[in-house]
Design an enzyme around this catalytic site. Structure first.
Site, mmCIF file in Angstrom:
data_model
loop_
_atom_site.group_PDB
_atom_site.id
_atom_site.type_symbol
_atom_site.label_atom_id
_atom_site.label_comp_id
_atom_site.label_asym_id
_atom_site.label_seq_id
_atom_site.Cartn_x
_atom_site.Cartn_y
_atom_site.Cartn_z
ATOM 1 N N CYS A 11 32.198 71.140 -5.736
ATOM 2 C CA CYS A 11 31.971 69.804 -5.196
ATOM 3 C C CYS A 11 30.773 69.132 -5.873
ATOM 4 O O CYS A 11 30.057 69.734 -6.664
ATOM 5 C CB CYS A 11 31.730 69.889 -3.698
ATOM 6 N N ALA A 23 27.463 70.770 -5.440
ATOM 7 C CA ALA A 23 27.330 71.947 -6.311
ATOM 8 C C ALA A 23 26.859 71.531 -7.706
ATOM 9 O O ALA A 23 26.039 72.203 -8.324
ATOM 10 C CB ALA A 23 28.660 72.695 -6.408
ATOM 11 N N ARG A 78 24.425 81.493 -8.875
ATOM 12 C CA ARG A 78 24.509 81.139 -10.301
ATOM 13 C C ARG A 78 23.338 81.829 -10.977
ATOM 14 O O ARG A 78 22.218 81.773 -10.511
ATOM 15 C CB ARG A 78 24.416 79.626 -10.465
ATOM 16 N N HIS A 86 26.573 66.263 -11.507
ATOM 17 C CA HIS A 86 25.802 66.294 -12.761
ATOM 18 C C HIS A 86 25.249 64.893 -13.050
ATOM 19 O O HIS A 86 24.082 64.725 -13.381
ATOM 20 C CB HIS A 86 26.692 66.676 -13.953
HETATM 21 FE FE1 CFM Z 1 28.042 73.133 -18.449
HETATM 22 FE FE2 CFM Z 1 29.840 74.741 -18.078
HETATM 23 FE FE3 CFM Z 1 28.700 73.393 -16.039
HETATM 24 FE FE4 CFM Z 1 27.341 75.304 -17.411
HETATM 25 FE FE5 CFM Z 1 28.018 77.206 -15.585
HETATM 26 FE FE6 CFM Z 1 30.530 76.603 -16.293
HETATM 27 FE FE7 CFM Z 1 29.394 75.299 -14.268
HETATM 28 MO MO1 CFM Z 1 30.032 77.843 -14.054
HETATM 29 S S1 CFM Z 1 28.214 75.154 -19.320
HETATM 30 S S2 CFM Z 1 26.734 73.373 -16.700
HETATM 31 S S3 CFM Z 1 26.221 77.078 -16.827
HETATM 32 S S4 CFM Z 1 30.004 72.706 -17.589
HETATM 33 S S5 CFM Z 1 29.557 78.491 -16.206
HETATM 34 S S6 CFM Z 1 31.573 76.004 -18.206
HETATM 35 S S7 CFM Z 1 31.367 75.996 -14.440
HETATM 36 S S8 CFM Z 1 28.059 76.784 -13.503
HETATM 37 S S9 CFM Z 1 29.041 73.183 -13.874
#
Ligand code: CFM
Length: 533
Positions: free
Chosen positions: A51, A54, A85, A185
Protein backbone atom coordinates in the site's frame (compact mmCIF):
# COMPACT_ATOMS: atom_id res chain seq x y z
CA UNK A 1 -0.49 -21.25 -28.29
CA UNK A 2 2.24 -19.27 -26.53
CA UNK A 3 2.54 -19.10 -22.73
CA UNK A 4 0.86 -15.71 -22.55
CA UNK A 5 -2.25 -16.90 -24.36
CA UNK A 6 -2.30 -20.17 -22.43
CA UNK A 7 -2.38 -18.16 -19.24
CA UNK A 8 -4.98 -15.64 -20.36
CA UNK A 9 -7.16 -18.43 -21.69
CA UNK A 10 -7.89 -19.51 -18.13
CA UNK A 11 -9.43 -16.19 -17.18
CA UNK A 12 -13.05 -15.11 -17.37
CA UNK A 13 -13.83 -12.61 -20.14
CA UNK A 14 -13.77 -9.70 -17.71
CA UNK A 15 -10.43 -10.55 -16.12
CA UNK A 16 -8.99 -11.42 -19.52
CA UNK A 17 -9.86 -7.98 -20.81
CA UNK A 18 -8.01 -6.35 -17.93
CA UNK A 19 -4.95 -8.60 -17.74
CA UNK A 20 -4.17 -8.96 -21.44
CA UNK A 21 -2.59 -5.51 -21.56
CA UNK A 22 -0.45 -6.18 -18.48
CA UNK A 23 1.27 -9.24 -19.92
CA UNK A 24 3.73 -9.18 -22.79
CA UNK A 25 5.37 -12.04 -24.56
CA UNK A 26 8.14 -10.18 -26.28
CA UNK A 27 8.43 -10.12 -29.99
CA UNK A 28 11.43 -8.69 -31.83
CA UNK A 29 13.00 -6.46 -29.21
CA UNK A 30 13.60 -3.56 -31.53
CA UNK A 31 9.86 -3.25 -32.04
CA UNK A 32 8.47 -0.93 -29.38
CA UNK A 33 6.03 -2.85 -27.22
CA UNK A 34 3.85 -1.22 -24.68
CA UNK A 35 2.46 -2.56 -21.45
CA UNK A 36 -0.31 -1.35 -19.17
CA UNK A 37 0.99 -0.45 -15.71
CA UNK A 38 0.26 1.54 -12.56
CA UNK A 39 -3.47 0.89 -12.71
CA UNK A 40 -5.77 -0.60 -10.08
CA UNK A 41 -5.47 -4.31 -9.30
CA UNK A 42 -8.65 -6.32 -9.85
CA UNK A 43 -10.54 -6.79 -6.57
CA UNK A 44 -10.27 -10.40 -5.45
CA UNK A 45 -7.12 -11.13 -7.43
CA UNK A 46 -4.21 -12.01 -5.15
CA UNK A 47 -1.90 -9.21 -6.18
CA UNK A 48 1.53 -9.06 -4.58
CA UNK A 49 1.33 -5.28 -4.16
CA UNK A 50 1.61 -3.29 -0.95
CA UNK A 51 0.00 0.00 0.00
CA UNK A 52 0.88 3.68 -0.18
CA UNK A 53 1.86 3.82 3.51
CA UNK A 54 4.28 0.93 2.87
CA UNK A 55 5.93 2.89 0.06
CA UNK A 56 6.35 6.04 2.13
CA UNK A 57 7.10 4.68 5.60
CA UNK A 58 8.49 1.27 4.83
CA UNK A 59 10.52 2.06 1.75
CA UNK A 60 11.65 5.66 1.48
CA UNK A 61 11.63 7.35 4.90
CA UNK A 62 11.85 4.30 7.18
CA UNK A 63 15.60 3.75 6.63
CA UNK A 64 16.56 7.25 7.85
CA UNK A 65 18.39 6.46 11.06
CA UNK A 66 18.38 9.80 12.87
CA UNK A 67 14.61 10.22 12.45
CA UNK A 68 11.82 8.91 14.65
CA UNK A 69 9.32 7.79 12.02
CA UNK A 70 5.99 7.63 13.81
CA UNK A 71 3.17 5.60 12.35
CA UNK A 72 -0.02 7.46 13.10
CA UNK A 73 -2.73 4.85 13.23
CA UNK A 74 -3.77 1.58 14.83
CA UNK A 75 -0.84 -0.52 16.03
CA UNK A 76 -1.06 -3.18 13.28
CA UNK A 77 0.38 -0.94 10.53
CA UNK A 78 3.38 -0.02 12.67
CA UNK A 79 3.89 -3.56 13.92
CA UNK A 80 3.74 -5.25 10.53
CA UNK A 81 6.15 -2.74 9.00
CA UNK A 82 8.61 -3.16 11.88
CA UNK A 83 11.88 -4.79 10.96
CA UNK A 84 10.50 -6.66 7.96
CA UNK A 85 12.58 -4.85 5.34
CA UNK A 86 16.29 -5.45 5.73
CA UNK A 87 17.45 -1.84 5.34
CA UNK A 88 20.54 -2.02 7.50
CA UNK A 89 21.88 1.01 9.31
CA UNK A 90 24.54 1.83 11.83
CA UNK A 91 25.01 4.92 13.95
CA UNK A 92 27.81 7.16 12.72
CA UNK A 93 29.14 10.68 12.85
CA UNK A 94 26.70 11.91 10.19
CA UNK A 95 23.74 10.71 12.23
CA UNK A 96 25.12 12.16 15.48
CA UNK A 97 25.50 8.64 16.83
CA UNK A 98 21.76 8.04 16.40
CA UNK A 99 20.12 4.99 14.89
CA UNK A 100 16.41 4.44 15.47
CA UNK A 101 15.92 1.98 12.61
CA UNK A 102 15.45 -1.03 14.91
CA UNK A 103 12.56 0.69 16.74
CA UNK A 104 8.88 0.88 15.92
CA UNK A 105 7.08 4.12 16.82
CA UNK A 106 3.31 4.30 16.69
CA UNK A 107 0.56 6.48 18.09
CA UNK A 108 -1.40 3.26 18.72
CA UNK A 109 -4.84 4.64 17.97
CA UNK A 110 -7.81 3.01 19.60
CA UNK A 111 -11.46 3.05 18.59
CA UNK A 112 -12.19 6.11 20.71
CA UNK A 113 -9.38 8.01 18.95
CA UNK A 114 -10.97 7.16 15.61
CA UNK A 115 -14.23 8.62 16.90
CA UNK A 116 -12.88 11.69 18.68
CA UNK A 117 -9.70 12.35 16.68
CA UNK A 118 -6.12 11.22 17.22
CA UNK A 119 -4.05 14.41 17.05
CA UNK A 120 -3.65 14.69 20.82
CA UNK A 121 -2.50 11.11 21.08
CA UNK A 122 -0.04 11.71 18.27
CA UNK A 123 1.38 14.76 20.01
CA UNK A 124 1.76 12.75 23.19
CA UNK A 125 3.64 10.08 21.25
CA UNK A 126 5.93 12.77 19.83
CA UNK A 127 6.58 14.18 23.31
CA UNK A 128 7.54 10.72 24.50
CA UNK A 129 9.80 10.11 21.50
CA UNK A 130 11.52 13.45 22.03
CA UNK A 131 12.10 12.77 25.68
CA UNK A 132 13.42 9.25 25.22
CA UNK A 133 15.32 9.48 21.94
CA UNK A 134 16.10 13.10 21.07
CA UNK A 135 15.91 12.55 17.28
CA UNK A 136 17.17 15.07 14.68
CA UNK A 137 13.79 14.96 12.98
CA UNK A 138 10.28 13.59 13.40
CA UNK A 139 8.35 12.15 10.49
CA UNK A 140 4.70 11.20 10.80
CA UNK A 141 3.31 8.60 8.41
CA UNK A 142 -0.46 8.39 8.12
CA UNK A 143 -2.38 5.13 7.84
CA UNK A 144 -5.82 4.71 6.26
CA UNK A 145 -8.06 5.92 9.12
CA UNK A 146 -6.14 9.20 9.43
CA UNK A 147 -7.33 10.48 6.09
CA UNK A 148 -10.83 9.18 6.74
CA UNK A 149 -11.24 11.00 10.07
CA UNK A 150 -9.30 14.08 8.96
CA UNK A 151 -6.47 14.32 11.51
CA UNK A 152 -4.16 17.11 10.36
CA UNK A 153 -0.69 15.58 10.57
CA UNK A 154 0.92 18.59 8.88
CA UNK A 155 -0.44 20.85 11.63
CA UNK A 156 0.93 18.48 14.27
CA UNK A 157 4.30 18.59 12.48
CA UNK A 158 4.27 22.39 12.54
CA UNK A 159 3.46 22.43 16.24
CA UNK A 160 6.30 19.93 16.85
CA UNK A 161 8.73 22.22 15.03
CA UNK A 162 7.67 25.18 17.14
CA UNK A 163 7.84 23.26 20.38
CA UNK A 164 11.14 21.46 19.87
CA UNK A 165 12.96 23.50 17.22
CA UNK A 166 13.63 20.44 15.06
CA UNK A 167 12.41 19.50 11.60
CA UNK A 168 9.10 17.63 11.55
CA UNK A 169 7.24 16.38 8.47
CA UNK A 170 3.72 15.00 8.23
CA UNK A 171 3.02 12.66 5.33
CA UNK A 172 -0.52 12.08 4.12
CA UNK A 173 0.42 8.64 2.83
CA UNK A 174 -2.75 6.78 3.79
CA UNK A 175 -2.65 3.20 2.56
CA UNK A 176 -5.57 3.65 0.19
CA UNK A 177 -3.95 6.48 -1.78
CA UNK A 178 -2.85 5.53 -5.28
CA UNK A 179 -2.88 1.97 -6.54
CA UNK A 180 0.22 0.58 -4.82
CA UNK A 181 3.24 1.50 -2.71
CA UNK A 182 4.46 3.54 -5.66
CA UNK A 183 2.21 6.41 -4.56
CA UNK A 184 3.96 6.42 -1.19
CA UNK A 185 7.37 6.72 -2.85
CA UNK A 186 6.17 9.85 -4.62
CA UNK A 187 4.71 11.39 -1.45
CA UNK A 188 7.94 10.68 0.47
CA UNK A 189 10.05 12.14 -2.37
CA UNK A 190 8.01 15.34 -2.25
CA UNK A 191 8.55 15.71 1.49
CA UNK A 192 12.30 15.15 1.32
CA UNK A 193 12.65 17.57 -1.55
CA UNK A 194 10.50 20.26 0.04
CA UNK A 195 11.82 20.11 3.59
CA UNK A 196 15.24 18.44 3.75
CA UNK A 197 17.39 18.62 0.61
CA UNK A 198 19.19 21.94 0.34
CA UNK A 199 18.89 22.89 4.01
CA UNK A 200 22.53 22.06 4.81
CA UNK A 201 25.76 23.72 3.76
CA UNK A 202 28.47 21.14 4.33
CA UNK A 203 30.35 20.94 1.04
CA UNK A 204 31.97 17.66 0.03
CA UNK A 205 35.67 17.37 0.87
CA UNK A 206 36.65 15.56 -2.36
CA UNK A 207 36.50 16.95 -5.86
CA UNK A 208 34.46 13.98 -7.13
CA UNK A 209 31.30 13.46 -5.11
CA UNK A 210 27.98 11.72 -5.60
CA UNK A 211 24.70 10.85 -3.91
CA UNK A 212 23.35 7.34 -4.31
CA UNK A 213 19.61 7.60 -4.92
CA UNK A 214 17.26 4.64 -4.64
CA UNK A 215 19.64 2.44 -2.66
CA UNK A 216 18.16 1.15 0.57
CA UNK A 217 21.05 -0.93 1.86
CA UNK A 218 19.09 -4.17 1.91
CA UNK A 219 21.42 -6.81 3.35
CA UNK A 220 24.26 -4.25 3.20
CA UNK A 221 24.15 -3.57 -0.57
CA UNK A 222 24.73 0.15 -0.07
CA UNK A 223 27.80 -0.46 2.07
CA UNK A 224 29.41 -2.53 -0.68
CA UNK A 225 28.73 0.26 -3.19
CA UNK A 226 30.15 2.83 -0.82
CA UNK A 227 33.25 0.70 -0.27
CA UNK A 228 33.94 0.48 -4.00
CA UNK A 229 33.23 4.15 -4.67
CA UNK A 230 35.51 5.19 -1.81
CA UNK A 231 38.29 3.01 -3.21
CA UNK A 232 37.89 4.94 -6.46
CA UNK A 233 38.32 8.20 -4.55
CA UNK A 234 34.66 9.17 -4.90
CA UNK A 235 32.92 10.75 -1.92
CA UNK A 236 29.41 9.58 -1.14
CA UNK A 237 27.66 12.67 0.23
CA UNK A 238 24.40 10.89 1.03
CA UNK A 239 22.49 7.72 0.37
CA UNK A 240 18.74 7.86 -0.29
CA UNK A 241 17.91 6.39 2.04
CA UNK A 242 19.75 3.19 3.00
CA UNK A 243 21.86 3.76 6.11
CA UNK A 244 20.86 7.37 5.46
CA UNK A 245 20.33 10.32 7.74
CA UNK A 246 18.58 13.64 7.48
CA UNK A 247 21.88 15.24 8.48
CA UNK A 248 23.49 13.87 5.30
CA UNK A 249 20.47 14.36 3.01
CA UNK A 250 20.45 18.07 3.82
CA UNK A 251 23.72 18.49 1.91
CA UNK A 252 22.77 16.33 -1.06
CA UNK A 253 22.45 19.36 -3.36
CA UNK A 254 26.20 19.96 -3.00
CA UNK A 255 27.23 16.64 -4.57
CA UNK A 256 28.52 16.59 -8.15
CA UNK A 257 26.23 13.87 -9.52
CA UNK A 258 23.21 11.78 -8.51
CA UNK A 259 23.57 8.06 -9.12
CA UNK A 260 20.18 6.42 -9.51
CA UNK A 261 19.91 2.77 -8.51
CA UNK A 262 16.17 2.21 -8.10
CA UNK A 263 14.54 4.43 -10.68
CA UNK A 264 10.99 3.71 -9.59
CA UNK A 265 11.18 4.82 -5.99
CA UNK A 266 13.29 7.95 -6.36
CA UNK A 267 13.14 9.30 -9.91
CA UNK A 268 11.04 12.24 -8.67
CA UNK A 269 13.90 13.53 -6.50
CA UNK A 270 16.44 12.96 -9.28
CA UNK A 271 14.32 15.02 -11.66
CA UNK A 272 13.50 17.76 -9.14
CA UNK A 273 17.18 18.14 -8.15
CA UNK A 274 18.04 18.43 -11.82
CA UNK A 275 15.53 21.25 -12.21
CA UNK A 276 16.32 23.03 -8.98
CA UNK A 277 20.08 22.61 -8.63
CA UNK A 278 21.16 21.46 -12.11
CA UNK A 279 22.54 18.19 -10.70
CA UNK A 280 22.58 15.55 -13.43
CA UNK A 281 21.55 12.01 -12.62
CA UNK A 282 23.09 8.89 -14.01
CA UNK A 283 21.29 5.55 -14.11
CA UNK A 284 23.64 3.00 -12.61
CA UNK A 285 23.33 -0.64 -11.63
CA UNK A 286 25.69 -2.11 -9.06
CA UNK A 287 23.96 -5.50 -9.23
CA UNK A 288 26.26 -7.69 -11.31
CA UNK A 289 29.99 -7.83 -11.97
CA UNK A 290 29.76 -6.48 -15.50
CA UNK A 291 27.11 -3.99 -14.41
CA UNK A 292 29.28 -2.69 -11.57
CA UNK A 293 32.28 -2.25 -13.90
CA UNK A 294 30.08 -0.45 -16.41
CA UNK A 295 28.56 1.83 -13.76
CA UNK A 296 32.01 2.79 -12.45
CA UNK A 297 33.26 3.50 -15.95
CA UNK A 298 30.13 5.54 -16.70
CA UNK A 299 30.76 7.66 -13.60
CA UNK A 300 34.35 8.22 -14.75
CA UNK A 301 33.09 9.19 -18.21
CA UNK A 302 30.70 11.66 -16.67
CA UNK A 303 33.37 13.41 -14.61
CA UNK A 304 35.90 13.12 -17.45
CA UNK A 305 38.87 13.30 -15.10
CA UNK A 306 41.96 11.30 -16.18
CA UNK A 307 43.03 10.63 -12.62
CA UNK A 308 39.60 9.23 -11.73
CA UNK A 309 39.43 7.17 -14.93
CA UNK A 310 42.78 5.55 -14.11
CA UNK A 311 41.84 4.89 -10.53
CA UNK A 312 38.53 3.31 -11.57
CA UNK A 313 40.41 0.97 -13.94
CA UNK A 314 42.87 0.03 -11.19
CA UNK A 315 40.09 -0.71 -8.72
CA UNK A 316 38.16 -2.78 -11.27
CA UNK A 317 41.29 -4.81 -12.12
CA UNK A 318 42.05 -5.45 -8.46
CA UNK A 319 38.47 -6.32 -7.45
CA UNK A 320 38.06 -8.65 -10.43
CA UNK A 321 41.28 -10.48 -9.60
CA UNK A 322 39.95 -11.13 -6.10
CA UNK A 323 36.63 -12.65 -7.18
CA UNK A 324 37.63 -14.28 -10.48
CA UNK A 325 37.97 -17.87 -9.20
CA UNK A 326 34.73 -17.82 -7.21
CA UNK A 327 32.72 -16.36 -10.06
CA UNK A 328 34.21 -18.86 -12.53
CA UNK A 329 33.32 -21.76 -10.24
CA UNK A 330 29.71 -20.69 -9.67
CA UNK A 331 29.34 -19.91 -13.34
CA UNK A 332 30.40 -23.46 -14.18
CA UNK A 333 27.59 -24.75 -11.95
CA UNK A 334 24.92 -22.33 -13.13
CA UNK A 335 25.39 -21.77 -16.86
CA UNK A 336 22.41 -22.81 -18.93
CA UNK A 337 19.82 -22.45 -16.17
CA UNK A 338 16.75 -20.28 -16.60
CA UNK A 339 15.12 -17.90 -14.15
CA UNK A 340 11.94 -16.03 -13.44
CA UNK A 341 11.96 -12.85 -11.34
CA UNK A 342 9.01 -11.10 -9.78
CA UNK A 343 9.88 -8.07 -7.69
CA UNK A 344 8.68 -4.56 -6.92
CA UNK A 345 9.69 -1.98 -9.46
CA UNK A 346 13.39 -2.22 -10.16
CA UNK A 347 15.15 -5.45 -9.25
CA UNK A 348 13.67 -7.55 -12.05
CA UNK A 349 15.84 -5.46 -14.33
CA UNK A 350 18.95 -5.20 -12.16
CA UNK A 351 19.16 -8.87 -11.27
CA UNK A 352 18.93 -10.08 -14.85
CA UNK A 353 22.33 -8.55 -15.39
CA UNK A 354 23.83 -10.37 -12.42
CA UNK A 355 22.18 -13.64 -13.48
CA UNK A 356 23.68 -13.29 -16.93
CA UNK A 357 27.15 -13.03 -15.30
CA UNK A 358 26.58 -16.64 -14.25
CA UNK A 359 25.13 -17.74 -17.59
CA UNK A 360 21.55 -17.81 -16.30
CA UNK A 361 18.91 -16.54 -18.68
CA UNK A 362 15.89 -14.69 -17.32
CA UNK A 363 12.78 -15.81 -19.17
CA UNK A 364 10.05 -14.21 -17.05
CA UNK A 365 10.29 -10.81 -15.40
CA UNK A 366 7.53 -9.05 -13.57
CA UNK A 367 6.94 -6.05 -11.39
CA UNK A 368 4.38 -5.33 -8.70
CA UNK A 369 4.00 -1.60 -9.17
CA UNK A 370 6.38 -0.30 -11.84
CA UNK A 371 5.19 2.39 -14.24
CA UNK A 372 5.43 2.17 -18.00
CA UNK A 373 8.75 4.07 -18.01
CA UNK A 374 10.34 1.35 -15.85
CA UNK A 375 9.45 -1.18 -18.56
CA UNK A 376 9.72 0.86 -21.72
CA UNK A 377 12.11 3.67 -20.83
CA UNK A 378 11.58 7.30 -19.90
CA UNK A 379 11.00 8.40 -23.48
CA UNK A 380 7.42 7.21 -23.27
CA UNK A 381 6.58 9.40 -20.24
CA UNK A 382 4.81 12.06 -22.36
CA UNK A 383 2.50 9.32 -23.68
CA UNK A 384 1.39 8.15 -20.24
CA UNK A 385 -2.17 9.22 -19.61
CA UNK A 386 -3.08 10.56 -16.19
CA UNK A 387 -6.03 8.97 -14.48
CA UNK A 388 -7.97 9.81 -11.32
CA UNK A 389 -5.64 7.65 -9.22
CA UNK A 390 -2.46 9.43 -10.34
CA UNK A 391 -4.09 12.80 -9.97
CA UNK A 392 -4.77 11.97 -6.35
CA UNK A 393 -1.02 12.13 -5.67
CA UNK A 394 0.47 15.58 -5.37
CA UNK A 395 3.07 16.55 -7.94
CA UNK A 396 5.24 19.38 -6.73
CA UNK A 397 6.92 21.72 -9.14
CA UNK A 398 10.30 23.18 -8.38
CA UNK A 399 12.14 25.98 -10.09
CA UNK A 400 15.80 26.64 -10.70
CA UNK A 401 17.40 28.03 -7.55
CA UNK A 402 18.76 31.44 -8.61
CA UNK A 403 21.88 31.10 -6.47
CA UNK A 404 22.56 27.42 -6.32
CA UNK A 405 21.66 26.17 -9.80
CA UNK A 406 24.75 24.91 -11.59
CA UNK A 407 25.05 22.62 -14.59
CA UNK A 408 28.27 20.82 -15.40
CA UNK A 409 27.45 20.46 -19.09
CA UNK A 410 25.53 22.36 -21.74
CA UNK A 411 22.50 20.70 -23.32
CA UNK A 412 24.56 19.79 -26.44
CA UNK A 413 27.35 18.30 -24.36
CA UNK A 414 24.83 16.28 -22.39
CA UNK A 415 23.21 15.01 -25.58
CA UNK A 416 26.64 13.87 -26.80
CA UNK A 417 27.33 12.19 -23.47
CA UNK A 418 23.94 10.49 -23.60
CA UNK A 419 25.06 8.52 -26.65
CA UNK A 420 27.42 6.65 -24.34
CA UNK A 421 25.92 6.76 -20.85
CA UNK A 422 22.45 7.13 -19.36
CA UNK A 423 22.58 10.76 -18.15
CA UNK A 424 19.13 11.91 -17.03
CA UNK A 425 17.80 8.89 -18.91
CA UNK A 426 16.65 5.32 -18.34
CA UNK A 427 15.87 2.73 -21.03
CA UNK A 428 13.88 0.39 -18.78
CA UNK A 429 13.59 -3.36 -18.39
CA UNK A 430 12.36 -4.51 -21.78
CA UNK A 431 15.61 -3.87 -23.71
CA UNK A 432 17.30 -6.29 -21.28
CA UNK A 433 15.09 -9.15 -22.46
CA UNK A 434 14.87 -11.40 -25.51
CA UNK A 435 12.10 -12.33 -27.92
CA UNK A 436 9.81 -14.97 -26.43
CA UNK A 437 10.44 -13.82 -22.85
CA UNK A 438 7.48 -12.82 -20.69
CA UNK A 439 7.00 -9.49 -18.95
CA UNK A 440 4.17 -9.34 -16.41
CA UNK A 441 2.88 -6.22 -14.70
CA UNK A 442 1.14 -6.43 -11.31
CA UNK A 443 1.55 -10.21 -11.33
CA UNK A 444 -0.67 -12.23 -9.06
CA UNK A 445 -0.47 -15.54 -7.29
CA UNK A 446 -2.41 -17.44 -9.93
CA UNK A 447 -0.17 -16.18 -12.72
CA UNK A 448 2.94 -17.11 -10.75
CA UNK A 449 1.68 -20.68 -10.34
CA UNK A 450 0.60 -20.99 -13.95
CA UNK A 451 3.83 -19.60 -15.42
CA UNK A 452 5.91 -21.92 -13.29
CA UNK A 453 4.01 -24.83 -14.81
CA UNK A 454 4.15 -23.65 -18.40
CA UNK A 455 7.58 -22.01 -18.61
CA UNK A 456 9.33 -24.23 -16.03
CA UNK A 457 12.18 -21.94 -15.00
CA UNK A 458 14.91 -23.62 -12.92
CA UNK A 459 14.78 -20.93 -10.28
CA UNK A 460 12.21 -18.32 -9.35
CA UNK A 461 13.02 -15.13 -7.45
CA UNK A 462 10.17 -13.40 -5.69
CA UNK A 463 8.95 -12.48 -2.22
CA UNK A 464 7.88 -14.07 1.03
CA UNK A 465 4.22 -14.24 -0.03
CA UNK A 466 4.82 -16.63 -2.90
CA UNK A 467 8.13 -18.24 -2.01
CA UNK A 468 6.77 -21.33 -0.32
CA UNK A 469 4.14 -22.21 -2.86
CA UNK A 470 6.86 -22.03 -5.52
CA UNK A 471 9.18 -24.26 -3.52
CA UNK A 472 6.42 -26.75 -2.88
CA UNK A 473 5.81 -26.89 -6.60
CA UNK A 474 9.37 -28.25 -6.80
CA UNK A 475 10.93 -25.08 -8.19
CA UNK A 476 13.90 -23.51 -6.42
CA UNK A 477 13.02 -20.15 -4.95
CA UNK A 478 15.06 -17.29 -3.52
CA UNK A 479 13.66 -14.13 -2.04
CA UNK A 480 14.49 -11.12 -4.13
CA UNK A 481 13.39 -8.55 -1.54
CA UNK A 482 15.03 -9.81 1.66
CA UNK A 483 17.65 -12.11 0.08
CA UNK A 484 16.49 -14.84 2.48
CA UNK A 485 18.47 -13.03 5.19
CA UNK A 486 21.71 -13.23 3.18
CA UNK A 487 23.53 -10.58 1.16
CA UNK A 488 24.92 -8.18 0.29
CA UNK A 489 24.40 -9.01 -3.38
CA UNK A 490 25.61 -5.71 -4.84
CA UNK A 491 29.05 -4.96 -6.22
CA UNK A 492 31.93 -7.38 -6.59
CA UNK A 493 31.77 -9.15 -3.24
CA UNK A 494 27.99 -9.26 -3.41
CA UNK A 495 28.10 -11.09 -6.75
CA UNK A 496 30.09 -13.88 -5.10
CA UNK A 497 27.55 -14.13 -2.27
CA UNK A 498 24.76 -14.32 -4.84
CA UNK A 499 26.51 -17.01 -6.91
CA UNK A 500 27.06 -19.06 -3.77
CA UNK A 501 23.46 -18.75 -2.54
CA UNK A 502 21.94 -19.57 -5.92
CA UNK A 503 24.25 -22.56 -6.39
CA UNK A 504 23.39 -23.92 -2.94
CA UNK A 505 19.68 -23.40 -3.57
CA UNK A 506 19.66 -25.04 -6.99
CA UNK A 507 21.70 -28.05 -5.95
CA UNK A 508 19.75 -28.75 -2.75
CA UNK A 509 16.26 -28.33 -4.06
CA UNK A 510 14.75 -30.53 -1.37
CA UNK A 511 11.12 -30.05 -2.33
CA UNK A 512 11.72 -31.46 -5.78
CA UNK A 513 13.11 -34.64 -4.21
CA UNK A 514 10.15 -35.55 -1.99
CA UNK A 515 6.86 -37.04 -3.05
CA UNK A 516 4.16 -34.94 -1.44
CA UNK A 517 1.45 -36.86 0.44
CA UNK A 518 -1.23 -35.80 -2.02
CA UNK A 519 0.56 -37.78 -4.72
CA UNK A 520 1.06 -40.97 -2.72
CA UNK A 521 -1.80 -41.14 -0.23
CA UNK A 522 -5.49 -41.58 -0.88
CA UNK A 523 -7.31 -38.29 -1.13
CA UNK A 524 -10.38 -37.50 0.89
CA UNK A 525 -13.30 -37.00 -1.38
CA UNK A 526 -16.25 -34.96 -0.17
CA UNK A 527 -19.62 -33.94 -1.46
CA UNK A 528 -21.41 -30.66 -1.27
CA UNK A 529 -24.58 -30.90 0.75
CA UNK A 530 -27.49 -30.85 -1.65
CA UNK A 531 -25.18 -31.30 -4.63
CA UNK A 532 -25.57 -34.13 -7.12
CA UNK A 533 -21.90 -35.17 -7.27
FE1 CFM B 1 13.09 0.08 -5.54
FE2 CFM B 1 12.51 -2.28 -5.76
FE3 CFM B 1 11.11 -0.61 -4.17
FE4 CFM B 1 13.65 -1.35 -3.56
FE5 CFM B 1 12.77 -3.38 -1.98
FE6 CFM B 1 11.63 -4.28 -4.22
FE7 CFM B 1 10.26 -2.65 -2.63
MO1 CFM B 1 10.82 -5.11 -1.89
S1 CFM B 1 14.48 -1.64 -5.48
S2 CFM B 1 12.66 0.55 -3.44
S3 CFM B 1 14.60 -2.20 -1.80
S4 CFM B 1 11.21 -0.72 -6.30
S5 CFM B 1 12.90 -5.28 -2.85
S6 CFM B 1 12.17 -4.30 -6.42
S7 CFM B 1 9.58 -4.34 -3.68
S8 CFM B 1 11.07 -3.15 -0.72
S9 CFM B 1 9.28 -0.73 -2.95
Amino acid sequence: MNEKNKLLDKYSAKVYKNRKDHILQLEAVDEAQSIAANTRAIPGVMTARGCCYAGCKGVVVGPLKDVCVITHGPIGCGFYSWGTRRNKAKADEDSGGKNFVPYCFSSDMQESDIVFGGEKKLEKAIDEAMELFDPSCIMICSTCPIGLIGDDVQAVARRTEEKYGIKAIGYSCEGYKGVSQSAGHHIANNGLMRDIIGTGDKAPAKKVSVNILGEYNIGGDGWEQERILKRCGIEVVSMFTGDGSVSALKNAHLAGLNLVMCHRSINYIAEMMKTKYGTDWLKVNFIGVGATCKSLRDIAKYFNDPELTQRVEDVIADELSLIYDDIAYYKSRLTGKTAGIFSGGSRSHHYQVLLSDFGIETVIAGYEFAHRDDYEGRDIIPEIKEDADNKNIETITVEADPERFHEKYTEEERAALRREIEVDAYAGLIPEMDPGDLVVDDYNHFETDELIKSVKPDIFFSGIKDKYSIQKAGVTSRQMHSYDYSGPYAGFRGAVNFGRDVTIALYTNAWALVTPPWKSEPMLVGTLAGGDK
